[in-house]
Design a protein around this motif. Structure first.
Motif, PDB file in Angstrom:
ATOM      1  N   LEU B   8      34.003  39.462  31.967  1.00 51.22           N
ATOM      2  CA  LEU B   8      33.513  40.575  32.783  1.00 51.22           C
ATOM      3  C   LEU B   8      33.614  40.229  34.262  1.00 51.22           C
ATOM      4  CD1 LEU B   8      30.422  41.846  30.807  1.00 51.22           C
ATOM      5  CD2 LEU B   8      32.654  42.863  31.010  1.00 51.22           C
ATOM      6  N   LEU B   9      33.350  38.948  34.576  1.00 45.90           N
ATOM      7  CA  LEU B   9      33.475  38.505  35.968  1.00 45.90           C
ATOM      8  C   LEU B   9      34.917  38.645  36.442  1.00 45.90           C
ATOM      9  CD1 LEU B   9      31.199  37.370  37.688  1.00 45.90           C
ATOM     10  CD2 LEU B   9      32.140  35.117  37.339  1.00 45.90           C
ATOM     11  N   ILE B  10      35.853  38.214  35.614  1.00 45.39           N
ATOM     12  CA  ILE B  10      37.281  38.347  35.950  1.00 45.39           C
ATOM     13  C   ILE B  10      37.630  39.812  36.177  1.00 45.39           C
ATOM     14  CG2 ILE B  10      39.610  38.120  35.022  1.00 45.39           C
ATOM     15  CD1 ILE B  10      38.802  35.489  35.603  1.00 45.39           C
ATOM     16  N   SER B  11      37.135  40.652  35.265  1.00 42.99           N
ATOM     17  CA  SER B  11      37.487  42.066  35.359  1.00 42.99           C
ATOM     18  C   SER B  11      36.918  42.703  36.616  1.00 42.99           C
ATOM     19  CB  SER B  11      36.999  42.758  34.092  1.00 42.99           C
ATOM     20  OG  SER B  11      36.594  44.039  34.358  1.00 42.99           O
ATOM     21  N   SER B  12      35.651  42.353  36.970  1.00 36.43           N
ATOM     22  CA  SER B  12      35.105  42.967  38.193  1.00 36.43           C
ATOM     23  C   SER B  12      35.784  42.401  39.431  1.00 36.43           C
ATOM     24  CB  SER B  12      33.593  42.812  38.261  1.00 36.43           C
ATOM     25  OG  SER B  12      33.189  41.561  37.840  1.00 36.43           O
ATOM     26  N   ALA B  13      36.222  41.125  39.363  1.00 36.33           N
ATOM     27  CA  ALA B  13      36.960  40.573  40.504  1.00 36.33           C
ATOM     28  C   ALA B  13      38.297  41.280  40.682  1.00 36.33           C
ATOM     29  CB  ALA B  13      37.182  39.075  40.300  1.00 36.33           C
ATOM     30  N   ILE B  38      43.471  47.799  39.419  1.00 36.86           N
ATOM     31  CA  ILE B  38      42.240  48.470  39.001  1.00 36.86           C
ATOM     32  C   ILE B  38      42.341  48.909  37.544  1.00 36.86           C
ATOM     33  CG2 ILE B  38      40.847  50.524  39.376  1.00 36.86           C
ATOM     34  CD1 ILE B  38      41.316  50.250  42.291  1.00 36.86           C
ATOM     35  N   LEU B  39      43.497  49.479  37.178  1.00 40.70           N
ATOM     36  CA  LEU B  39      43.671  49.926  35.792  1.00 40.70           C
ATOM     37  C   LEU B  39      43.603  48.747  34.834  1.00 40.70           C
ATOM     38  CD1 LEU B  39      46.421  52.594  36.287  1.00 40.70           C
ATOM     39  CD2 LEU B  39      44.119  52.960  35.525  1.00 40.70           C
ATOM     40  N   ASN B  40      44.158  47.590  35.262  1.00 39.04           N
ATOM     41  CA  ASN B  40      44.108  46.419  34.388  1.00 39.04           C
ATOM     42  C   ASN B  40      42.689  45.919  34.200  1.00 39.04           C
ATOM     43  OD1 ASN B  40      46.362  44.668  33.163  1.00 39.04           O
ATOM     44  ND2 ASN B  40      47.299  45.915  34.750  1.00 39.04           N
ATOM     45  N   ALA B  41      41.875  46.011  35.256  1.00 34.74           N
ATOM     46  CA  ALA B  41      40.473  45.628  35.098  1.00 34.74           C
ATOM     47  C   ALA B  41      39.799  46.514  34.060  1.00 34.74           C
ATOM     48  CB  ALA B  41      39.752  45.751  36.446  1.00 34.74           C
ATOM     49  N   ALA B  42      40.098  47.807  34.096  1.00 32.65           N
ATOM     50  CA  ALA B  42      39.508  48.734  33.123  1.00 32.65           C
ATOM     51  C   ALA B  42      39.964  48.394  31.708  1.00 32.65           C
ATOM     52  CB  ALA B  42      39.889  50.159  33.476  1.00 32.65           C
TER      53      ALA B  42
END
Lengths: 173, 100
Positions: B8-13, B38-42
């Protein structure tokens, strides 16, 4: 087995480090071509996380569609508009500072919200199989699946209509 | 650290870096690159929670996001190339055709 666990942790942290470094390069590098190559590294890193999460099908789709198709397209577009991208990235320092503050506070909010929660541990039996995904696509999700193909057709026609060169009238604005 | 929290930390970063790129880039294709971040974080979030709760729809949603990202990239790049052909610019602050 503790040694296997340490190995898995090392893979996680290494992959995370590479992904984040490449993501920083994507948004900071002056040369857009190099930024696009770093985006490829980010996409590959995310695909690696998918593999670690036992989402093999998605990992291959990610490599196939993102790295194979979208990135190639972006690189082509960068090459076609290359003359502009040399002097493009001269931005004011104030704008960078403001953007940094905004995104850092966003990151702080998101991580504070998610780090405090006690998530349950990942269990082995919760792996989603590719067969189950395929089953979903032809039963429950069949309508969105068909709509996506309609969207593909619309995008294909629209992109050709936008990017095609007009035959007779040569406008030079 | 729990691996869920790390992911989750990676994704929010990734998401925040994408927002940073959207705010600082002037080149239209640079904006597209940040949007892909941004799409990859989602997508990463969807897959993490799909793994956590063993839900198939998370993967289906991730697939839909990838498909729509491809569509968005195709149309966006077509617009950029057409704009470059007609206006000779790809910088977003020089695209003021519709400015009143």
């Amino acid at each position: 087995m503790p040694s296997a666990e340490i190995m898995t942790d090392a893979v996680y942290y290494g992959l995370g480090f590479v992904t984040l470094m490449a993501a920083v390069w994507v948004v900071t590098l002056r040369s857009l071509f190099r930024a696009a190559l770093c985006l490829g590294l980010v996409l590959a890193g995310v695909a690696g996380f998918f593999l670690l999460l036992h989402a093999e099908f998605l990992a291959f789709i990610q490599i196939l569609v993102y790295v194979g198709a979208i990135l190639t397209l972006v690189v082509f577009a960068i090459m076609m508009t290359e003359r502009m991208s040399v002097s493009a990235e001269i931005i004011s320092r104030r704008r960078v500072v403001v953007a940094g503050i905004v995104s850092a506070s966003l990151f702080a909010c998101l991580s504070l919200a998610t780090q405090k929660v006690l998530w349950p541990h990942i269990r082995e039996q919760d792996v989603v199989s590719t067969a189950a995904i395929g089953q979903q696509f032809v039963t429950v999700l069949v309508l969105p699946f068909e709509v996506i193909s309609l969207v593909f057709v619309a995008v294909l026609v629209g992109a050709i209509a936008i990017a095609a060169k007009p035959k007779s009238s040569k406008r030079s604005a | 650290m729990n691996s869920i929290q790390f992911l989750l930390l990676i994704s929010s970063a990734l998401f925040s870096l994408g927002v940073f790129g959207l705010l600082t880039r002037r080149h239209a294709i640079g904006l597209l690159l940040s949007l892909e971040l941004i799409l990859n974080a989602a997508i990463l979030n969807f897959v993490v929670f799909g793994r956590l709760y063993g839900h198939t729809h998370a993967h289906a949603f991730a697939l839909f996001i990838i498909a729509l990202a491809a569509c968005e990239a195709v149309v966006g790049l077509a617009i950029v190339i057409n704009l470059y052909r007609h206006r000779k610019t790809v910088l977003t602050d020089q695209m003021q055709l519709l400015k009143g």
